[in-house]
Motif scaffolding. Structure first.
Motif, short mmCIF file in Angstrom:
data_model
loop_
_atom_site.label_atom_id
_atom_site.label_comp_id
_atom_site.label_asym_id
_atom_site.label_seq_id
_atom_site.Cartn_x
_atom_site.Cartn_y
_atom_site.Cartn_z
N GLN A 77 67.72 7.67 17.12
CA GLN A 77 67.65 8.75 16.41
C GLN A 77 67.03 9.10 15.00
OE1 GLN A 77 70.91 11.39 16.90
NE2 GLN A 77 69.93 13.40 15.95
N GLY A 97 78.36 7.09 9.90
CA GLY A 97 79.36 7.46 10.51
C GLY A 97 80.60 6.70 10.14
N ASP A 144 69.47 15.79 8.97
CA ASP A 144 70.86 16.16 8.53
C ASP A 144 70.93 16.39 6.93
OD1 ASP A 144 71.93 16.27 10.95
OD2 ASP A 144 73.25 14.32 10.79
N LYS A 179 77.00 11.22 11.59
CA LYS A 179 77.67 11.50 12.99
C LYS A 179 79.11 12.12 12.69
CE LYS A 179 75.35 11.19 15.51
NZ LYS A 179 74.14 11.91 15.98
N ARG A 180 79.61 12.72 13.65
CA ARG A 180 80.82 13.26 13.42
C ARG A 180 81.92 12.37 13.50
NH1 ARG A 180 81.13 17.61 18.22
NH2 ARG A 180 79.02 17.69 17.78
N GLU A 194 71.34 10.45 8.49
CA GLU A 194 71.92 10.93 9.86
C GLU A 194 73.16 10.76 9.76
OE1 GLU A 194 71.55 12.68 13.73
OE2 GLU A 194 70.39 12.76 12.02
N HIS A 250 72.27 6.63 18.53
CA HIS A 250 72.10 6.99 17.19
C HIS A 250 71.22 6.33 16.26
CE1 HIS A 250 76.50 8.14 18.33
NE2 HIS A 250 75.83 9.22 18.34
N LEU A 259 79.15 4.81 16.10
CA LEU A 259 77.92 4.67 15.88
C LEU A 259 77.37 3.65 16.99
CD1 LEU A 259 77.67 4.17 11.71
CD2 LEU A 259 77.24 6.25 13.06
N ASP A 315 82.85 10.49 16.75
CA ASP A 315 82.01 9.82 17.53
C ASP A 315 81.92 8.33 16.46
OD1 ASP A 315 80.19 9.15 19.31
OD2 ASP A 315 78.75 10.45 19.03
N GLU A 361 80.03 17.86 12.58
CA GLU A 361 78.95 16.96 12.40
C GLU A 361 78.07 17.33 11.40
OE1 GLU A 361 74.83 15.28 14.16
OE2 GLU A 361 76.56 15.44 15.49
#
Length: 663
Positions: free
Chosen positions: A541, A568, A502, A528-529, A526, A538, A534, A532, A441
């Motif tokens: 977050q 993401g 991030d 996401k890997r 931000e 998230h 969204l 994953d 990520e």
């Protein structure tokens, strides 16, 4: 008393449209026609500024009273008609009568090598003149003529009229002649009448063993004389002149002078000059003319280009050019340069297309039309220009070649940058799809993103990634504003202050909004890997990051605009896990910003799947992507190799985009 074979009324009838400020020019021309070097205008005024006296004197050859019938005794005729000289002006035999527009009478007191005389003309009896005071003169003698204007006060002439009406008209009338010789000057009450503002170019060349000194004056405004090349001898006497043939439409008003002892004695030769020259002299004359014309052509090209650049600079300051808001930097640069190069070419061919009399709306219409035609490489541009711009076939060919070369050059540069961007996109796509299970990520993708913030939009392309810690972020913001001394450790007190973003990036130079207000652009991302999707958690977050920023007055001071982006691979297909995402997207539709989930003051939050980011990039570049032959299959390598490639590409893109802005 001597009389003319015409009436006073007939004489006056010749001056119905004659302006008062032109009167003195007639007498000054008579002075220079009589080989004068200096002409002096003298006047006196009373306490209200009204003229009480006015005269023009010179150091010319003077008037020979024995020949007064050939000069003052003629109407609309002059012995100057029979004189072969490129500079003789008083050939109509009327100028001496013009005084009646500013005075009651005129008295000529003149001294020639042989004798002196006084001649008087009354404005009521212009067909009569009186000659008297003849006397013999013994050499050496200083020759010249003084013309006194009697009764100027009756015409209510003022000192202001002389200095602000007559003097500028003299500059326009005689600048070219004064520039031809260091000896020639006009004075008003002892002060030199200045020549028109100008650019002066000089150079010397050798032809056939003779040195030719070339002097070119490019006038800021159009003088009364056309643009000529004057050829003069070593004594600065003009022997012949030729029209310069340069384009006057672009405001290129020039006077060129070629001086050399090669022309000594030419004045003694008959009118048909070429017939008296031997072959060697003819070849020298031909070559020096060719070089003089070539020099003027080069100076005109430089002048035209400079004038076009000034026009472009003016249009930019007036906000005439399209902004290309939805285009990327390379695409914007390509369109902008293509349009400006088209303007440069057209300005050189037909400057009146961009007349200074156009209002802003008219300017915008012309530029917008040219913009549409320029970015579409077809015959439309020439179809529009036909009948508007006077271009012959050769000029059209040159225009086509220049535009083609310009377009190819610009599109090549743009494609090079977009090719690099597309490679970054394909690398990210590779990390998301082929390496989705192993890509970390905050590792590989974060590193790629930090070097390629343009992925989220052109407004982020010059932002610089900083430390993701909130305390360090605050300190960096204060440092950029020059307020680092106000930083206090621990000033961020929100409960989520220890979370790390991030990507946190700042534009180190301020932007300007649509209202002209300055601000600093900030971005929080931000990531996401790839494995994953969204979800609402998230979104929650990144909203926490917003709350931390919003809670601190130094972050939220009105000088910064904050964009928060959740990025993401895709939004989850699980409707229960995306309830807040769907609701937020729906509530923000009225703002017409794709992916927007919240907008409040200087804060905006977006959710952007990579597929949307890639799609937006392709839409922005669809004109140029058609020119790309890029094989996606070439994107191969390990994760670390792909990340390193993307980092290097991002750094190179940023360098290319920062350089033009810093110039």
């Amino acid at each position: 008393m001597e009389s003319l074979e015409t009436s006073s009324a007939s004489v006056k009838n010749e001056f119905q449209k004659f302006k008062q400020e032109r009167v003195l020019s007639e007498y000054i021309w008579n002075s220079f026609d009589a080989n004068a070097s200096e002409v002096n205008i003298k006047f006196s005024a009373n306490e209200t500024g009204t003229l009480e006296s006015l005269s023009v004197s010179d150091d010319g050859l003077g008037i020979d009273p024995e020949e007064h019938e050939e000069t003052f005794g003629k109407f609309k005729d002059s012995p100057k008609k029979r004189v072969s000289s490129p500079t003789i002006k008083g050939q109509k035999g009327l100028g001496r009568f013009s005084f009646h527009k500013i005075a009651k009478a005129a008295i000529w007191d003149s001294v020639s090598e042989k004798s002196s005389c006084s001649i008087v003309i009354d404005s009521e009896f212009l067909n009569n003149y009186e000659v008297n005071h003849k006397r013999d003169i013994f050499n050496p003698v200083k020759t010249g003529t003084n013309v006194e204007f009697i009764g100027v006060y009756e015409h209510n002439l003022s000192e202001d009229f002389v200095l602000n009406r007559i003097q500028p008209s003299l500059s326009k009338e005689f600048s070219w002649l004064i520039a031809s010789s260091k000896k020639k000057n006009i004075y008003i009450n002892g002060n030199v009448v200045p020549i028109l503002n100008h650019i002066h170019h000089t150079e010397s060349i050798n032809v056939g063993g003779y040195v030719f000194d070339i002097s070119v004056y490019i006038w800021d405004e159009k003088p009364n004389e056309n643009s000529y090349i004057y050829f003069s001898d070593a004594n600065e006497k003009i022997i012949l002149k030729e029209h310069s043939k340069q384009n006057l439409k672009a405001g290129f008003y020039s006077s060129a002078y070629v001086a050399s002892d090669f022309f000594n004695g030419f004045n003694d030769k008959p009118d048909d000059l070429l017939s008296t020259l031997d072959n060697n002299e003819k070849e020298i004359l031909r070559e020096i003319k060719e070089k003089a014309f070539s020099l003027l052509k080069d100076l005109y090209a430089a002048f035209r280009n400079e004038a076009a650049d000034k026009l472009i600079e003016q249009y930019e300051s007036e906000g005439i050019f399209p902004e290309y808001k939805n285009d990327s930097i390379p695409l914007k640069r390509w369109k902008d340069e293509s349009l400006k190069n088209t303007i440069r070419v057209l300005y050189g061919a037909e400057p009146s297309l961009f007349s200074s009399h156009l209002n802003k709306t008219q300017k915008r219409i012309i530029i917008k039309l040219l913009d549409k035609l320029t970015v579409s490489p077809n015959d439309d541009l020439f179809d529009v220009l036909n009948g508007v711009v006077s271009l012959d076939h050769e000029e059209q060919r040159k225009l086509a070649d220049i535009l083609k070369e310009t377009s190819l050059g610009n599109i090549t540069n743009a494609i090079s940058e977009i090719r690099s961007r597309k490679k970054v996109i394909d690398i990210i796509n590779e990390l998301n799809e082929e390496h989705s299970k192993t890509t970390k990520e905050v590792g590989e993708i974060q590193t790629v993103v930090e070097n390629n913030l343009w992925l989220f939009g052109e407004k982020y392309h010059l932002l610089t990634a900083e430390e993701p810690d909130f305390e360090q972020a605050l300190r960096e913001l204060l440092a950029i504003n020059g307020n680092e001394k106000y930083y206090q450790k621990g000033s961020v007190t929100h409960s989520d202050k220890n979370k790390e973003m991030d990507v946190f990036a700042i534009r180190r130079n301020f932007d300007v909004d649509e209202k002209g207000n300055e601000f600093y652009r900030c971005l929080v991302v931000e990531l996401k890997r790839p494995s994953d999707t969204l979800k609402d958690k998230h979104l929650d977050q990144i909203q926490k990051y917003f709350k931390v920023i919003n809670s601190n007055h130094q972050f939220n001071d009105g000088l910064h605009k904050w964009d928060f982006i959740l990025a993401g691979r895709k939004i989850t297909d699980d409707s229960l896990a995306r309830t807040m995402i769907d609701a937020s997207l729906e509530n923000s539709k009225s703002h017409a910003e794709k992916g927007l989930v919240m907008k409040a003051g200087n804060f905006s939050i977006f959710i952007k799947p990579w597929s949307q980011i890639f799609s937006e990039h392709n839409i922005r570049h669809k004109h140029l992507l058609n020119h790309l032959e890029f094989d996606k299959a070439k994107i191969t390598g390990t994760r670390s190799e792909l990340v390193r490639d993307a980092q290097n590409i991002g750094s190179d893109i940023k360098r290319k985009e920062v350089e033009p802005e810093s110039k």
